[in-house]
Design an enzyme around this catalytic site. Structure first.
Site, PDB file in Angstrom:
ATOM      1  N   ASN A  11       0.869  -1.173   0.000  1.00 45.38           N
ATOM      2  CA  ASN A  11       0.000   0.000   0.000  1.00 45.38           C
ATOM      3  C   ASN A  11       0.908   1.226   0.000  1.00 45.38           C
ATOM      4  O   ASN A  11       1.555   1.518   1.003  1.00 45.38           O
ATOM      5  CB  ASN A  11      -0.887  -0.045   1.258  1.00 45.38           C
ATOM      6  CG  ASN A  11      -1.714   1.214   1.418  1.00 45.38           C
ATOM      7  OD1 ASN A  11      -1.759   2.073   0.527  1.00 45.38           O
ATOM      8  ND2 ASN A  11      -2.379   1.342   2.558  1.00 45.38           N
ATOM      9  N   LYS A  13       0.066   4.274  -0.213  1.00 42.75           N
ATOM     10  CA  LYS A  13      -0.553   5.442   0.446  1.00 42.75           C
ATOM     11  C   LYS A  13      -0.356   6.700  -0.415  1.00 42.75           C
ATOM     12  O   LYS A  13      -0.351   6.610  -1.642  1.00 42.75           O
ATOM     13  CB  LYS A  13       0.009   5.602   1.869  1.00 42.75           C
ATOM     14  CG  LYS A  13      -0.108   4.297   2.669  1.00 42.75           C
ATOM     15  CD  LYS A  13       0.145   4.442   4.138  1.00 42.75           C
ATOM     16  CE  LYS A  13      -0.003   3.078   4.807  1.00 42.75           C
ATOM     17  NZ  LYS A  13       0.084   3.150   6.263  1.00 42.75           N
ATOM     18  N   HIS A  96      -9.363   1.118   5.045  1.00 38.76           N
ATOM     19  CA  HIS A  96      -8.080   1.266   5.751  1.00 38.76           C
ATOM     20  C   HIS A  96      -8.281   2.183   6.964  1.00 38.76           C
ATOM     21  O   HIS A  96      -9.063   3.129   6.909  1.00 38.76           O
ATOM     22  CB  HIS A  96      -7.032   1.847   4.799  1.00 38.76           C
ATOM     23  CG  HIS A  96      -5.652   1.772   5.360  1.00 38.76           C
ATOM     24  ND1 HIS A  96      -5.183   2.684   6.290  1.00 38.76           N
ATOM     25  CD2 HIS A  96      -4.651   0.881   5.164  1.00 38.76           C
ATOM     26  CE1 HIS A  96      -3.945   2.346   6.630  1.00 38.76           C
ATOM     27  NE2 HIS A  96      -3.595   1.259   5.965  1.00 38.76           N
ATOM     28  N   GLU A  98      -6.619   4.537   8.067  1.00 40.42           N
ATOM     29  CA  GLU A  98      -6.390   5.961   7.798  1.00 40.42           C
ATOM     30  C   GLU A  98      -7.627   6.586   7.155  1.00 40.42           C
ATOM     31  O   GLU A  98      -7.919   7.760   7.373  1.00 40.42           O
ATOM     32  CB  GLU A  98      -5.138   6.130   6.910  1.00 40.42           C
ATOM     33  CG  GLU A  98      -3.876   5.893   7.731  1.00 40.42           C
ATOM     34  CD  GLU A  98      -2.719   5.281   6.965  1.00 40.42           C
ATOM     35  OE1 GLU A  98      -2.729   5.299   5.715  1.00 40.42           O
ATOM     36  OE2 GLU A  98      -1.794   4.756   7.615  1.00 40.42           O
ATOM     37  N   GLU A 168      -4.946  -5.022  10.559  1.00 35.74           N
ATOM     38  CA  GLU A 168      -3.934  -3.984  10.755  1.00 35.74           C
ATOM     39  C   GLU A 168      -4.182  -3.287  12.094  1.00 35.74           C
ATOM     40  O   GLU A 168      -4.974  -2.345  12.156  1.00 35.74           O
ATOM     41  CB  GLU A 168      -4.015  -2.959   9.616  1.00 35.74           C
ATOM     42  CG  GLU A 168      -3.760  -3.549   8.251  1.00 35.74           C
ATOM     43  CD  GLU A 168      -3.174  -2.531   7.289  1.00 35.74           C
ATOM     44  OE1 GLU A 168      -2.103  -2.804   6.746  1.00 35.74           O
ATOM     45  OE2 GLU A 168      -3.764  -1.447   7.119  1.00 35.74           O
ATOM     46  N   GLY A 174       3.002   2.111  10.823  1.00 33.95           N
ATOM     47  CA  GLY A 174       3.972   3.192  10.687  1.00 33.95           C
ATOM     48  C   GLY A 174       4.694   3.539  11.982  1.00 33.95           C
ATOM     49  O   GLY A 174       5.344   4.576  12.080  1.00 33.95           O
ATOM     50  N   SER A 214       3.919  -2.314  10.164  1.00 33.81           N
ATOM     51  CA  SER A 214       5.381  -2.388  10.314  1.00 33.81           C
ATOM     52  C   SER A 214       5.971  -3.734   9.893  1.00 33.81           C
ATOM     53  O   SER A 214       6.881  -4.251  10.540  1.00 33.81           O
ATOM     54  CB  SER A 214       5.798  -2.037  11.750  1.00 33.81           C
ATOM     55  OG  SER A 214       5.378  -0.725  12.075  1.00 33.81           O
TER      56      SER A 214
HETATM   57  P1  13P Z   1       3.347   0.276   7.643  1.00 37.97           P
HETATM   58  O1  13P Z   1       3.850  -0.997   7.010  1.00 37.97           O
HETATM   59  O2  13P Z   1       4.060   1.501   7.171  1.00 37.97           O
HETATM   60  O3  13P Z   1       3.275   0.150   9.140  1.00 37.97           O
HETATM   61  O4  13P Z   1       1.821   0.478   7.138  1.00 37.97           O
HETATM   62  C1  13P Z   1       0.946  -0.579   7.214  1.00 37.97           C
HETATM   63  C2  13P Z   1      -0.288  -0.234   6.468  1.00 37.97           C
HETATM   64  O5  13P Z   1      -1.023   0.637   6.849  1.00 37.97           O
HETATM   65  C3  13P Z   1      -0.548  -0.959   5.215  1.00 37.97           C
HETATM   66  O6  13P Z   1      -1.820  -0.697   4.738  1.00 37.97           O
END
Ligand code: 13P
Length: 250
Positions: A11, A13, A96, A98, A168, A174, A214
């Protein structure tokens, strides 16, 4: 992992301009040559078409990070499932954390988006996960129960045969904090048992449940050893072709 085919999804983003996305996708297509794992990348919308062009002869598939459930209309700023299909997408990430956190998505909009994805033969990746506060107050399983029950309300089990679930934990996204493999396994087992309870044994056995939060080259292997972890949804570490290819070749 039984007989489920692993999926490693990136992803991207809101990172990478078009030329940057094309460059990384090109490198990835050259680095990755694997037929035992499904691989997908989800760049930002404006990069979908050019990225699709450079990966079409490779084993890397294309996904989008979001969609809108209507097929067309006066919905400024939105994108329809058919538009994603015509751009070359086979997958779409839905719900997601976010999007839930910053853009007001909820279980109801997630449900509509999954329906729209399935109607258009896009493979939906439904994201679920608890916040740090949820985990501390021992709400993890209640939150996941709600996200699954409401997100998947009104479907038959056959309609969901392509569905992918991504667990997740918000506190691991992150942050560099990964869930331990035992924590991931515990939740993945719970999610599979929920799918079994609602949709039956056949779907529960075949559905792929990815872990995200992560994921890095040095923790993918132990996560993938867990019986209910069928792949990963990778954020930061998917932005670099070499690092992502190391995860894919776990
Ligand atoms: P990270 O791998 O940067 O922690 O992000 C995970 C994520 O949100 C994948 O959709």
């Amino acid at each position: 992992m039984e007989n489920r085919r692993p999926l490693i999804a990136g992803n991207w983003k809101m990172f990478k301009t078009c030329p940057e996305a094309v460059e990384t996708a090109m490198q990835l297509a050259q680095l990755v040559n694997i037929n035992t794992v499904d691989v997908m990348i989800a760049p930002q919308f404006t990069a979908l078409v050019p990225v699709s062009d450079v990966i079409k002869e490779s084993c890397v598939s294309l996904g989008a990070q979001n969609l809108f459930w209507e097929s067309e209309g006066a919905y400024t700023g939105e994108i329809s499932p058919a538009m994603l299909v015509s751009a070359g997408c086979g997958y779409v990430i839905i719900g997601h954390s976010e999007r839930r956190q910053y853009f007001g998505e909820n279980d109801d909009s997630v449900n509509k988006k999954i329906k729209a994805a399935i109607r258009n033969n896009l493979i939906p990746i439904l994201c679920v996960g608890e916040s740090e506060k949820n985990r501390e107050s021992k709400e993890t399983f209640n939150v996941l129960d709600r996200q699954i029950t409401k997100g998947l309300e009104g479907f038959s089990s056959t309609a969901l045969d392509t569905l992918v679930i991504a667990y997740e934990p918000v506190w691991a996204i992150g942050t560099g904090k990964t869930a331990t493999k035992e924590q991931a396994q515990e939740v993945h087992r719970f999610l599979r048992s929920m799918v079994e309870k609602i949709f039956g044994n056949i779907l529960a056995k075949s559905i792929r449940i990815l872990y995200g939060g992560s994921v890095k080259p040095d923790n993918i292997k132990e996560l993938m050893e867990m019986p209910d972890v069928d792949g990963a949804l990778v954020g930061g570490a998917s932005l670099d072709a070499k690092t992502f290819s190391e995860i894919i070749n776990f």
